[in-house]
Design an enzyme around this catalytic site. Structure first.
Site, mmCIF file in Angstrom:
data_model
loop_
_atom_site.group_PDB
_atom_site.id
_atom_site.type_symbol
_atom_site.label_atom_id
_atom_site.label_comp_id
_atom_site.label_asym_id
_atom_site.label_seq_id
_atom_site.Cartn_x
_atom_site.Cartn_y
_atom_site.Cartn_z
ATOM 1 N N LEU A 163 10.167 -8.758 -2.361
ATOM 2 C CA LEU A 163 9.507 -7.938 -1.336
ATOM 3 C C LEU A 163 9.647 -6.469 -1.700
ATOM 4 O O LEU A 163 10.753 -6.013 -1.979
ATOM 5 C CB LEU A 163 10.175 -8.167 0.028
ATOM 6 C CG LEU A 163 10.101 -9.593 0.592
ATOM 7 C CD1 LEU A 163 11.091 -9.750 1.739
ATOM 8 C CD2 LEU A 163 8.690 -9.906 1.061
ATOM 9 N N HIS A 164 8.537 -5.741 -1.701
ATOM 10 C CA HIS A 164 8.654 -4.296 -1.940
ATOM 11 C C HIS A 164 7.566 -3.473 -1.260
ATOM 12 O O HIS A 164 7.581 -2.255 -1.327
ATOM 13 C CB HIS A 164 8.650 -3.988 -3.436
ATOM 14 C CG HIS A 164 7.311 -4.234 -4.084
ATOM 15 N ND1 HIS A 164 6.879 -5.486 -4.428
ATOM 16 C CD2 HIS A 164 6.312 -3.396 -4.408
ATOM 17 C CE1 HIS A 164 5.673 -5.396 -4.948
ATOM 18 N NE2 HIS A 164 5.293 -4.151 -4.950
ATOM 19 N N ARG A 165 6.602 -4.122 -0.594
ATOM 20 C CA ARG A 165 5.497 -3.364 0.009
ATOM 21 C C ARG A 165 5.997 -2.518 1.170
ATOM 22 O O ARG A 165 6.820 -2.984 1.978
ATOM 23 C CB ARG A 165 4.442 -4.294 0.561
ATOM 24 C CG ARG A 165 3.813 -5.163 -0.439
ATOM 25 C CD ARG A 165 2.385 -4.779 -0.751
ATOM 26 N NE ARG A 165 2.009 -5.514 -1.916
ATOM 27 C CZ ARG A 165 1.698 -4.988 -3.096
ATOM 28 N NH1 ARG A 165 1.661 -3.686 -3.253
ATOM 29 N NH2 ARG A 165 1.399 -5.736 -4.117
ATOM 30 N N ARG A 193 12.712 0.063 -4.949
ATOM 31 C CA ARG A 193 12.201 0.620 -3.701
ATOM 32 C C ARG A 193 12.842 -0.081 -2.492
ATOM 33 O O ARG A 193 13.257 0.564 -1.522
ATOM 34 C CB ARG A 193 10.685 0.387 -3.701
ATOM 35 C CG ARG A 193 10.009 0.729 -2.456
ATOM 36 C CD ARG A 193 8.556 0.273 -2.456
ATOM 37 N NE ARG A 193 8.073 0.651 -1.159
ATOM 38 C CZ ARG A 193 7.638 1.863 -0.869
ATOM 39 N NH1 ARG A 193 7.511 2.744 -1.802
ATOM 40 N NH2 ARG A 193 7.308 2.163 0.352
ATOM 41 N N ASP A 195 5.505 -10.517 -1.330
ATOM 42 C CA ASP A 195 4.388 -9.664 -0.912
ATOM 43 C C ASP A 195 3.687 -9.078 -2.141
ATOM 44 O O ASP A 195 2.897 -8.151 -2.030
ATOM 45 C CB ASP A 195 4.843 -8.570 0.069
ATOM 46 C CG ASP A 195 5.923 -7.664 -0.489
ATOM 47 O OD1 ASP A 195 6.205 -7.720 -1.708
ATOM 48 O OD2 ASP A 195 6.482 -6.874 0.303
#
Ligand code: UD1
Length: 370
Positions: free
Chosen positions: A203-205, A238, A291
């Site tokens: 997940l990074h969005r 991130r 994501d």
């Protein structure tokens, strides 16, 4: 014929590698230009090494910053490289800030630019990638499309058929080529994970990780999932920064490459993995939670169930034909979807047409014949 292949961020390397190989095989002079948008070894160098890419011909070290800063630095530095070398084609891939910078710098110098993965649209202008896709396709001379939805989107936007080609998916070229090497690494066994009995998560969005309260709710959700089957989560820098900001920093841990290196915890947060280890885990997972854009495609090609924590996808074929299912930003429908899947009701899915391992050859043929 001189071709500049522009790459900057992690997902670009798997897309340019087969094109580089096919271009060299066809007798073209292919030069890799690395903008340096991603610079941690785990986000960049490991991919060059594992995918057999040469050292970049030029490395522009643009680094991190705001979207405008990264795009502007890449634009400025790419323009200089293009002016010095005047390539016959500039080829940009995907939808990252380096993609848009490469396209804009090239066409403003009157150089021909081709976009690989053209025409994908999520319809969600809050995603920086959607704006990059729209702007890149608006200026490029040749639009190379990976799935039929891309053709329909470009037609709707008024692109003439003669600049649009359905060529397939270069990320799947790379997957097919490296799957045997990935499987040989037996990453699942090294991590002590049960066969077909774990979830792999990335997940990074911004829509999932930027809001601290929503991020905390998402982590709690993942912990509930992990109570049912182990979850391994390689954490993007991130996301690491956002977790740290919310007081949930994962310990820095890498896979030491030997059995027992990882503590057996149901939710394992680990450092980002290289390509081969990641693919090895993906191929053996019971389910992938993500994501990412590319992972939706790779799971479809592998026939592994994928639950995508987004409200939309620019890659609808992975839902219509493949193994992908949208469970909403924050994973609001994650748990019922997982129940369904774990009770054996997963759709088998099929591989889309032209995701056959030969997209890069078709792309090179288009460049040569254009
Ligand atoms: C970028 C792409 C995204 C892609 C993702 C894959 C854009 C708009 N977004 O998002 O489409 O899915 O890459 O990884 O181009 N950082 C490091 N080391 C690095 C790179 C980044 O520590 O090597 C940190 C920096 O603090 C940076 C942050 O991660 O500010 C985010 O990196 P950035 O490249 O801006 O965007 P991504 O979120 O990675």
């Amino acid at each position: 014929m001189l071709v500049h292949l522009i790459a900057g961020a992690r997902p670009n390397f798997m897309k340019v590698a087969p094109i580089h190989r096919a271009a060299v095989a066809a007798g073209l002079e292919a030069r890799l230009i690395h903008t340096g948008q991603h610079y941690d070894p785990a986000m960049s160098q490991v991919f060059l090494d594992e995918l057999g890419l040469p050292a970049p011909h030029r490395h522009l070290e643009v680094g991190s910053g705001s979207h405008a800063e990264v795009t502007a630095r890449a634009l400025e530095r790419l323009e200089k490289v293009f002016q010095e070398e005047r390539p016959d084609w500039v080829l940009v891939v995907g939808d990252v800030n380096s993609t848009l910078a490469g396209a804009l710098a090239a066409v403003k110098l009157g150089l021909r630019c081709a976009h690989v993965e053209a025409g994908l649209r999520s319809g969600d202008r809050a995603m920086p990638e959607e704006l990059n896709r729209l702007a890149t396709d608006a200026v490029c001379d040749l639009l190379l499309v990976s799935e039929p939805a891309g053709l329909a989107n470009l037609r709707r936007e008024g692109k003439p058929d003669k600049v649009v080609r359905l060529v397939g998916n270069t990320m799947i070229d790379t997957l097919d080529r490296f799957l045997p090497a990935a499987r040989a690494r037996q990453t699942r066994a090294r991590f002590g994970l049960p066969e077909r009995g774990f979830a792999l998560c990335t997940l990074h969005r911004p829509s999932n990780v930027d809001d601290p309260a929503e991020l905390a709710a998402l982590v709690a959700r993942l912990q509930r999932v992990a109570a049912r089957l182990p979850v391994v989560f390689p954490v993007h820098p991130r996301t690491r920064a956002r977790l740290a900001g919310a007081g949930m920093a994962p310990p820095r841990r890498t896979d030491a490459g030997s059995a027992g290196a990882m503590q057996a915890s149901p939710l394992q947060l680990i450092d980002p993995l290289g390509y081969l280890d990641f693919v090895s885990l993906m191929a053996d997972a019971r389910v992938v939670l993500t994501d990412s854009g590319g992972i939706q495609e790779e799971t479809t090609a592998l026939g592994v169930p994928c639950l995508t924590l987004r409200d939309n996808t620019e890659r609808p074929i992975t839902v219509d034909e493949g193994t992908n299912q949208l469970v909403g930003a924050g994973g609001e429908r994650l748990e019922p979807a997982l129940d369904e899947l774990l009770s054996g009701r997963a759709r088998p899915g099929r591989r889309p047409a032209l995701w056959d391992g030969h997209a890069a050859e078709r792309i090179v043929a288009e460049l040569v014949n254009a």
